[in-house]
Design an enzyme around this catalytic site. Structure first.
Site, PDB file in Angstrom:
ATOM      1  CG  HIS A 191      -8.486  12.461  -1.126  1.00 31.84           C
ATOM      2  ND1 HIS A 191      -8.687  13.192  -2.280  1.00 31.84           N
ATOM      3  CD2 HIS A 191      -7.222  11.972  -1.213  1.00 31.84           C
ATOM      4  CE1 HIS A 191      -7.583  13.132  -3.033  1.00 31.84           C
ATOM      5  NE2 HIS A 191      -6.684  12.421  -2.405  1.00 31.84           N
TER       6      HIS A 191
ATOM      7  CB  CYS B  47      -4.906  -0.961  10.960  1.00 34.09           C
ATOM      8  SG  CYS B  47      -4.049   0.393  11.808  1.00 34.09           S
TER       9      CYS B  47
ATOM     10  CG  HIS C 245      -2.040   0.956   1.171  1.00 32.03           C
ATOM     11  ND1 HIS C 245      -1.850   2.325   1.171  1.00 32.03           N
ATOM     12  CD2 HIS C 245      -3.377   0.760   1.078  1.00 32.03           C
ATOM     13  CE1 HIS C 245      -3.037   2.919   1.095  1.00 32.03           C
ATOM     14  NE2 HIS C 245      -3.980   1.994   1.034  1.00 32.03           N
TER      15      HIS C 245
HETATM   16 ZN   LIG Z   1      -2.169  13.045  -3.404  1.00 34.00          ZN
END
Ligand SMILES: [Zn+2]
Length: 313
Positions: free
Chosen positions: A130, A91, A21
Site C-alpha cells: 500500500h 512505534c 490491531h
Molecule cells: Zn491485504
C-alpha cells in the site's frame, strides 16, 4: 523439488500496533513456526540485513524516508495518516522493522542473482504494497516489493519484471509507483470495492497494469480462473525475466478483513499457476513477499500450501 530460501528477522516482531490491531506480531510468529514445521521441502532460513536509505531511495524520496523516521515516537504509538484510516502506526521499534523488511527484499535479489537461487520468500512485517511514493497507508511505509524490483533493475540490469499481487486488497502503492513504467507489469486480484478503493479494471497504466476486481463471496475456483484470465495470461505475454509476488493471505475465507472464500489449498493451486509462467519466461525465478493475512489459522495453513507451490520444479 526446489529449495526455498527464507529471509526474515526478529526485529520484524518488534513492530507494535497496540491492542486489537490486526497487523500484529503473532502473524509473523505463526508464519515462521509453520515454515519450520514443513519437513518435506529443503528450506534455508536466513537473517535479513538492514536496508540502506540508498536502496529505499530507488522508490521513495529521501525526504519522505527521513520524515517517516522523524515521526517515530520514543514511547507509545504515532499515526501517520488522517482519519478514517488512522491505523498506520509507528512505534519506537519501527525503524529497524521497516529496514529489515526492505532489507529482506534486497538480500533476496542478491541471492537470486549471485547464488542462482530460484525460489525465495521474505517473511517480514510491516507489509509494503500500500505504500505509495510519498504516502504511507494501509499499515505500509516502504514498498518492499517495489524497492526490490527497482534494485534488480538498477544493480543487475534486469529489464522486465512482473509483480503479481494476490493479497485481497489492491496494491495501490505498487500500482502508483509503476503506473507509467513499460518494464514493470503489475497484476492484482482483489476484493472490490474494499480498502483502499483503487484497482478498477479501467486503471490500466500504459497497458502494464492488470487489475482484476472481484466481488465479495467469490470462491477459490472462480478466484483462480479470474487470476488466470485477467492477469496471468497478460503476464505470459509480457515475458518477465523475474516474477515478484505480493503474497497476502487475506482472501482466505477465515480472514476478518475481507469477504473472499479461498480455502487454504487454493494457495497451492494459485502459486503453481504463477510458477508455471516463471518456468516458461523467468528461468523459474520467483521472490515472494508476505503482505497481509490476519487470521492465524488461515496463515498457518496457507503458508504451507504456498511453500508447496513455490517448491514445484
Ligand atoms: Zn491485504
Amino acid at each position: 523439488m526446489k529449495k526455498i530460501i527464507v529471509y526474515t528477522h526478529s526485529d520484524c516482531l518488534l513492530k507494535e500496533n497496540g491492542p486489537n490491531h490486526p497487523e500484529k506480531k503473532e502473524r509473523l510468529q505463526i508464519i515462521i513456526e509453520s515454515i519450520q514445521d514443513i519437513n518435506n521441502i529443503n528450506i534455508e532460513i536466513k537473517n535479513s540485513p538492514l536496508a540502506v536509505v540508498d536502496n529505499i531511495h530507488l522508490v521513495h524520496p529521501t525526504t519522505y524516508i527521513h520524515n517517516i523516521f522523524s515521526l517515530i515516537p520514543n514511547v507509545g504509538l504515532k499515526g501517520v495518516e488522517k482519519e478514517p484510516y488512522a491505523d498506520t502506526l509507528l512505534c519506537p521499534n519501527s525503524k529497524n522493522a521497516i529496514l529489515r523488511s526492505c532489507g529482506a527484499g534486497i538480500a533476496a535479489a542478491d541471492c537470486l542473482i549471485k547464488d542462482n537461487e530460484k525460489r525465495i520468500f521474505c517473511a517480514v512485517r510491516p507489509p509494503g504494497h500500500h505504500a505509495e511514493t510519498t504516502r504511507a497507508n494501509g499499515f505500509c511505509f516502504v514498498n518492499t516489493v517495489a524497492v526490490t524490483a527497482r534494485y534488480l533493475q538498477d544493480k543487475y540490469k534486469i529489464k522486465k519484471i512482473a509483480i503479481i499481487d494476490f493479497d485481497v486488497h489492491h496494491g495501490n502503492g505498487t500500482q502508483e509507483i509503476f503506473y507509467l513504467d513499460t518494464n514493470i507489469a503489475y497484476g492484482s486480484i482483489h476484493e472490490y470495492p474494499l480498502f483502499p478503493g483503487t484497482g478498477s479494471e479501467q486503471e490500466i497504466g500504459i497497458g502494464n497494469i492488470f487489475n482484476a476486481p472481484i466481488a465479495a463471496g467469490t470462491d477459490g475456483k472462480d478466484f483462480i480462473k479470474i487470476l488466470e484470465n485477467k492477469i496471468l495470461n497478460n503476464i505470459d505475454k509480457f515475458k518477465p525475466e523475474i516474477i515478484l509476488i505480493s503474497a497476502g493471505f487475506d482472501a482466505h475465507k477465515r480472514d476478518p478483513l475481507a469477504h473472499i472464500n479461498l480455502e487454504s489449498k487454493d494457495y497451492y493451486d494459485l502459486t503453481t499457476k504463477i510458477i508455471d509462467i516463471a518456468n516458461i519466461h523467468s528461468q523459474g525465478r520467483v521472490i515472494s513477499f508476505l503482505e497481509g493475512g490476519y487470521d492465524l489459522v488461515a496463515l498457518s495453513e496457507s503458508i504451507k500450501e504456498h511453500f508447496l507451490g513455490l517448491s514445484e520444479i
